[in-house]
Scaffold this active site. Structure first.
Site, PDB file in Angstrom:
ATOM      1  N   GLY A   1      10.806 212.841 -29.741  1.00 62.15           N
ATOM      2  CA  GLY A   1      12.244 212.932 -29.951  1.00 62.15           C
ATOM      3  C   GLY A   1      12.577 213.193 -31.403  1.00 62.15           C
ATOM      4  O   GLY A   1      13.498 212.616 -31.969  1.00 62.15           O
ATOM      5  N   VAL A   2      11.818 214.117 -31.996  1.00 58.69           N
ATOM      6  CA  VAL A   2      11.863 214.305 -33.445  1.00 58.69           C
ATOM      7  C   VAL A   2      12.925 215.310 -33.895  1.00 58.69           C
ATOM      8  O   VAL A   2      13.138 215.476 -35.094  1.00 58.69           O
ATOM      9  CB  VAL A   2      10.457 214.738 -33.929  1.00 58.69           C
ATOM     10  CG1 VAL A   2      10.200 216.212 -33.644  1.00 58.69           C
ATOM     11  CG2 VAL A   2      10.236 214.420 -35.396  1.00 58.69           C
TER      12      VAL A   2
ATOM     13  N   ILE B   1      17.361 209.335 -34.602  1.00 55.69           N
ATOM     14  CA  ILE B   1      16.406 208.411 -35.191  1.00 55.69           C
ATOM     15  C   ILE B   1      15.066 209.095 -35.423  1.00 55.69           C
ATOM     16  O   ILE B   1      14.416 208.894 -36.450  1.00 55.69           O
ATOM     17  CB  ILE B   1      16.237 207.172 -34.295  1.00 55.69           C
ATOM     18  CG1 ILE B   1      17.552 206.380 -34.216  1.00 55.69           C
ATOM     19  CG2 ILE B   1      15.120 206.274 -34.816  1.00 55.69           C
ATOM     20  CD1 ILE B   1      17.558 205.309 -33.141  1.00 55.69           C
TER      21      ILE B   1
ATOM     22  N   ASP C   1       9.008 217.225 -29.193  1.00 54.51           N
ATOM     23  CA  ASP C   1      10.372 217.293 -28.677  1.00 54.51           C
ATOM     24  C   ASP C   1      10.480 218.508 -27.764  1.00 54.51           C
ATOM     25  O   ASP C   1       9.621 219.396 -27.799  1.00 54.51           O
ATOM     26  CB  ASP C   1      11.404 217.392 -29.814  1.00 54.51           C
ATOM     27  CG  ASP C   1      12.756 216.794 -29.419  1.00 54.51           C
ATOM     28  OD1 ASP C   1      13.268 217.134 -28.336  1.00 54.51           O
ATOM     29  OD2 ASP C   1      13.301 215.978 -30.190  1.00 54.51           O
TER      30      ASP C   1
ATOM     31  N   LEU D   1       9.166 215.102 -21.305  1.00 58.61           N
ATOM     32  CA  LEU D   1       8.656 213.878 -20.693  1.00 58.61           C
ATOM     33  C   LEU D   1       8.973 213.772 -19.202  1.00 58.61           C
ATOM     34  O   LEU D   1       8.498 212.850 -18.544  1.00 58.61           O
ATOM     35  CB  LEU D   1       9.206 212.658 -21.435  1.00 58.61           C
ATOM     36  CG  LEU D   1       8.628 212.426 -22.830  1.00 58.61           C
ATOM     37  CD1 LEU D   1       9.424 211.350 -23.563  1.00 58.61           C
ATOM     38  CD2 LEU D   1       7.153 212.043 -22.756  1.00 58.61           C
TER      39      LEU D   1
ATOM     40  N   GLY E   1      14.372 209.815 -25.783  1.00 57.10           N
ATOM     41  CA  GLY E   1      15.069 209.152 -24.691  1.00 57.10           C
ATOM     42  C   GLY E   1      16.393 209.822 -24.400  1.00 57.10           C
ATOM     43  O   GLY E   1      16.919 210.575 -25.222  1.00 57.10           O
TER      44      GLY E   1
ATOM     45  N   TYR F   1      19.896 203.620 -17.322  1.00 52.40           N
ATOM     46  CA  TYR F   1      19.571 203.478 -18.743  1.00 52.40           C
ATOM     47  C   TYR F   1      19.109 202.055 -19.039  1.00 52.40           C
ATOM     48  O   TYR F   1      18.062 201.844 -19.663  1.00 52.40           O
ATOM     49  CB  TYR F   1      20.770 203.837 -19.615  1.00 52.40           C
ATOM     50  CG  TYR F   1      20.456 203.717 -21.083  1.00 52.40           C
ATOM     51  CD1 TYR F   1      19.774 204.727 -21.752  1.00 52.40           C
ATOM     52  CD2 TYR F   1      20.801 202.571 -21.798  1.00 52.40           C
ATOM     53  CE1 TYR F   1      19.443 204.598 -23.091  1.00 52.40           C
ATOM     54  CE2 TYR F   1      20.473 202.439 -23.133  1.00 52.40           C
ATOM     55  CZ  TYR F   1      19.797 203.460 -23.787  1.00 52.40           C
ATOM     56  OH  TYR F   1      19.458 203.318 -25.116  1.00 52.40           O
TER      57      TYR F   1
ATOM     58  N   LYS G   1      15.199 200.737 -20.238  1.00 45.09           N
ATOM     59  CA  LYS G   1      14.910 200.003 -21.467  1.00 45.09           C
ATOM     60  C   LYS G   1      14.383 198.594 -21.173  1.00 45.09           C
ATOM     61  O   LYS G   1      13.556 198.065 -21.932  1.00 45.09           O
ATOM     62  CB  LYS G   1      16.156 199.939 -22.350  1.00 45.09           C
ATOM     63  CG  LYS G   1      16.630 201.311 -22.823  1.00 45.09           C
ATOM     64  CD  LYS G   1      15.533 202.071 -23.565  1.00 45.09           C
ATOM     65  CE  LYS G   1      16.034 203.383 -24.137  1.00 45.09           C
ATOM     66  NZ  LYS G   1      14.991 204.114 -24.894  1.00 45.09           N
TER      67      LYS G   1
END
Length: 270
Positions: free
Chosen positions: A9-10, A14, A33, A49, A74, A155, A159
């Site tokens: 997720g680059v 974040i 990503d 993913l 995510g 969601y 988590k």
């Protein structure tokens, strides 16, 4: 000492901040990503993913042994993506981590990005276990229908599963000389903050108001970088809330702890 880290997720939020921070510290970064990032990386590998075969191929393309993996990719609680949320946030992340294990050096660290939204796992333990028992992507879609899950519950469930999976994997990883921990941010000011505001509504608004502001991607990245580093070598199997105090505010309310507060007013203000 320069190290090599992998971050999923680059391309934004974040993940982008973490990659930039690690690079500024002199480390090599392999970024994963679905879309190519704008941040300068040593290697970029496309990763979806939700694609079982594709994520295995992406892991196999990892060019270097790595000192740490941050599973940051995510999806937010967006209606219409219920099964995809579960696949990307948990089942795909778990499968990718399994495929990346041969690339992890002894002493390496895995950091899983969970969420404060996952802290209700104790109330949903049996559902979390039933979901975590699934390993095929088509089984996840059937599970969503059978359980009648909406996007927000998907969601939260994803988590909750990340936190419990981290706990469950701790002893196995310790035996391999690998640390595993999870981080649970509260509201963070990124491009998907609006999704969380719509999903969690007044509760999130109150929490952010009490904290004074949402967190920033840079603040989360700083803690992720520390958790990845050897400076954090005795932290194993932990879930760390990064929420500006929101969880403590809510716990104080729920447990009726107001009477335990001290008067923080200085003498000059009394």
């Amino acid at each position: 000492m320069s190290r090599t880290y992998a971050v999923t997720g680059v391309a934004s939020g974040i993940g982008a901040e973490l990659a930039s921070l690690l690079k500024s510290q002199g480390h090599a970064v392999i970024g994963f990503d679905r879309v190519a990032p704008t941040v300068a990386l040593d290697h970029y590998i496309a990763l979806d993913l939700s694609d079982d075969a594709g994520l295995l191929a992406a892991a196999a393309r990892t060019p270097l042994a790595i000192d740490g993996l941050c599973n940051n990719a995510g999806l937010p609680p967006r209606p219409g993506q219920e099964a995809l949320i579960l696949q990307v946030n948990f089942t795909g992340t778990r499968a990718f981590t399994q495929a990346m294990l041969p690339h992890l050096k002894p002493g390496a660290s895995i950091v899983n990005m969970a969420s404060r939204a996952g802290h209700g796992w104790r109330d949903n333990l049996e559902q979390v276990k039933a979901f975590a028992a699934l390993h095929q992507q088509d089984a996840v879609a059937a599970f969503v229908v059978a359980e009648g899950l909406d996007a927000t519950r998907c969601y939260n469930l994803s988590k909750e599963a990340v936190i419990l999976w981290t706990i469950a994997m701790t002893e196995t990883m310790v035996a391999r000389d690998i640390r595993i921990n999870s981080l649970s941010p509260g509201g963070v000011s990124t491009g998907i903050l609006g999704d969380f505001q719509r999903a969690f509504g007044d509760q999130m608004a109150r929490n952010v108001a009490r904290a004074g502001r949402p967190g920033t991607a840079q603040e989360i990245a700083q803690i992720a970088a520390f958790a990845l580093s050897p400076d954090c070598n005795w932290l194993k199997g932990a879930d760390i809330a990064i929420d500006g105090g929101m969880g403590a505010f809510n716990m104080t309310d729920a447990l009726g702890l107001d009477a335990m507060r001290i008067d923080a007013t200085s003498d000059s203000e009394r």
